[in-house]
Design a protein around this motif. Structure first.
Motif, short mmCIF file in Angstrom:
data_model
loop_
_atom_site.label_atom_id
_atom_site.label_comp_id
_atom_site.label_asym_id
_atom_site.label_seq_id
_atom_site.Cartn_x
_atom_site.Cartn_y
_atom_site.Cartn_z
N HIS A 23 0.82 -1.20 0.00
CA HIS A 23 0.00 0.00 0.00
C HIS A 23 0.87 1.26 0.00
O HIS A 23 0.54 2.25 -0.66
N ILE A 24 1.96 1.23 0.73
CA ILE A 24 2.84 2.41 0.80
C ILE A 24 3.46 2.70 -0.55
O ILE A 24 3.51 3.86 -0.99
N ASN A 25 3.95 1.68 -1.25
CA ASN A 25 4.63 1.90 -2.52
C ASN A 25 3.76 2.56 -3.58
O ASN A 25 4.18 3.54 -4.21
N PRO A 26 2.54 2.09 -3.83
CA PRO A 26 1.70 2.76 -4.83
C PRO A 26 1.40 4.23 -4.47
O PRO A 26 1.41 5.10 -5.33
N LEU A 27 1.15 4.49 -3.19
CA LEU A 27 0.86 5.86 -2.78
C LEU A 27 2.10 6.74 -2.86
O LEU A 27 2.00 7.92 -3.19
N LEU A 28 3.27 6.16 -2.61
CA LEU A 28 4.50 6.93 -2.74
C LEU A 28 4.76 7.30 -4.20
O LEU A 28 5.13 8.44 -4.51
N GLN A 29 4.56 6.34 -5.11
CA GLN A 29 4.76 6.63 -6.53
C GLN A 29 3.77 7.68 -7.02
O GLN A 29 4.12 8.57 -7.81
N GLU A 35 4.36 15.66 -6.93
CA GLU A 35 5.52 16.55 -6.72
C GLU A 35 6.06 17.09 -8.03
O GLU A 35 6.48 18.25 -8.10
N GLN A 36 6.03 16.27 -9.07
CA GLN A 36 6.51 16.71 -10.38
C GLN A 36 5.66 17.86 -10.94
O GLN A 36 6.12 18.62 -11.79
N ARG A 37 4.46 17.98 -10.44
CA ARG A 37 3.55 19.05 -10.88
C ARG A 37 3.48 20.21 -9.90
O ARG A 37 2.56 21.02 -9.93
N GLY A 38 4.46 20.26 -9.02
CA GLY A 38 4.56 21.38 -8.11
C GLY A 38 3.66 21.30 -6.89
O GLY A 38 3.47 22.29 -6.19
N ILE A 39 3.12 20.12 -6.61
CA ILE A 39 2.25 19.94 -5.45
C ILE A 39 3.05 19.31 -4.32
O ILE A 39 3.67 18.27 -4.49
#
Length: 233
Positions: A23-29, A35-39
């Motif tokens: 569950h952690i890995n999908p949410l981290l990706q 983050e790449q979109r400035g969020i």
């Protein structure tokens, strides 16, 4: 009074994961895409799980916060049973998540929380988001095909226990009973997990602002378009 934000902070999402690697890995990706979109994002999991994470070798600086599941020293292994763990987590989790939001959205906050993206296994996070007037997005960490099967069971459209008949669901190829997730095919072996994956995660999902799924649209287009998560879910 609305808190001021840095110009570089378009929004700030609190990303809440069920405390398990799958569950952690999908949410981290997903968070990295935000983050790449400035969020800005802050990943949240339990205090015990954070003790086991290897963050020092990560090439990305990840903002990490914790909440309690009621078993800070041992996690689920400390509980008497899975049922006891989930019951305690459901009691302590909302309280400690609320405390975290209050801390992060304090008067001196430069970039307060705008949205909680929560693992669908933790539907109580939706109530916390609403309590603070935040946007909420339910994130289904499993594939659309798996979630579609769970959803049809939840709606009573796929009757359990399964018999030997071929299973025909919208957007999916014909399935044999053993093709379905073990929580459905052999539900009696998972008395504590079955309610969480079938009933709990879909119980209030229609109240979320967005429903997100861990999939590639082009790979599961038919399945995604055949699961109407409406007010009758």
């Amino acid at each position: 009074m609305e808190n001021a934000k840095k110009p570089s902070c378009k929004a700030h999402c609190l990303i809440l994961s069920y405390p398990a690697q799958g569950h952690i890995n999908p949410l981290l990706q997903f968070s990295k895409r935000l983050e790449q979109r400035g969020i800005k994002f802050t990943l949240v999991t339990t205090r015990f799980i954070v003790k086991t994470l290897h963050t020092a070798s990560s090439s990305t600086s990840i903002a990490l916060e914790t909440i309690s599941d009621g078993y800070d020293d041992g996690g689920i292994n400390q509980a008497e049973s899975i049922s006891a763990y989930l019951e305690r987590f459901w009691e302590v989790g909302p309280q400690t998540l609320s405390e975290l939001v209050e801390k992060m959205n304090g008067l001196d906050s430069i970039c307060p929380i705008d949205c909680i993206v929560y693992d669908s296994f933790l539907p109580w996070a939706l109530h916390v988001a609403k309590k603070f007037g935040l946007f909420a997005a339910s994130f289904l960490t499993q594939s659309c095909a798996v979630d579609s099967i769970y959803y049809h069971v939840h709606r009573g459209l796929l009757k359990l226990p399964l018999n030997d008949d071929e299973i025909l669901l919208p957007g999916l190829p014909p399935l044999k009973p053993h093709d379905t997730p073990s929580f459905v095919y052999d539900m009696e072996s998972y008395p504590a997990i079955f309610p969480m994956v079938v009933t709990s995660q879909f119980g209030n999902i229609h109240e979320a602002n967005w429903v997100l799924c861990n999939t590639f649209y082009e790979l599961e287009k038919e399945g995604l378009e055949c699961v109407p998560l409406d007010s009758n879910s």
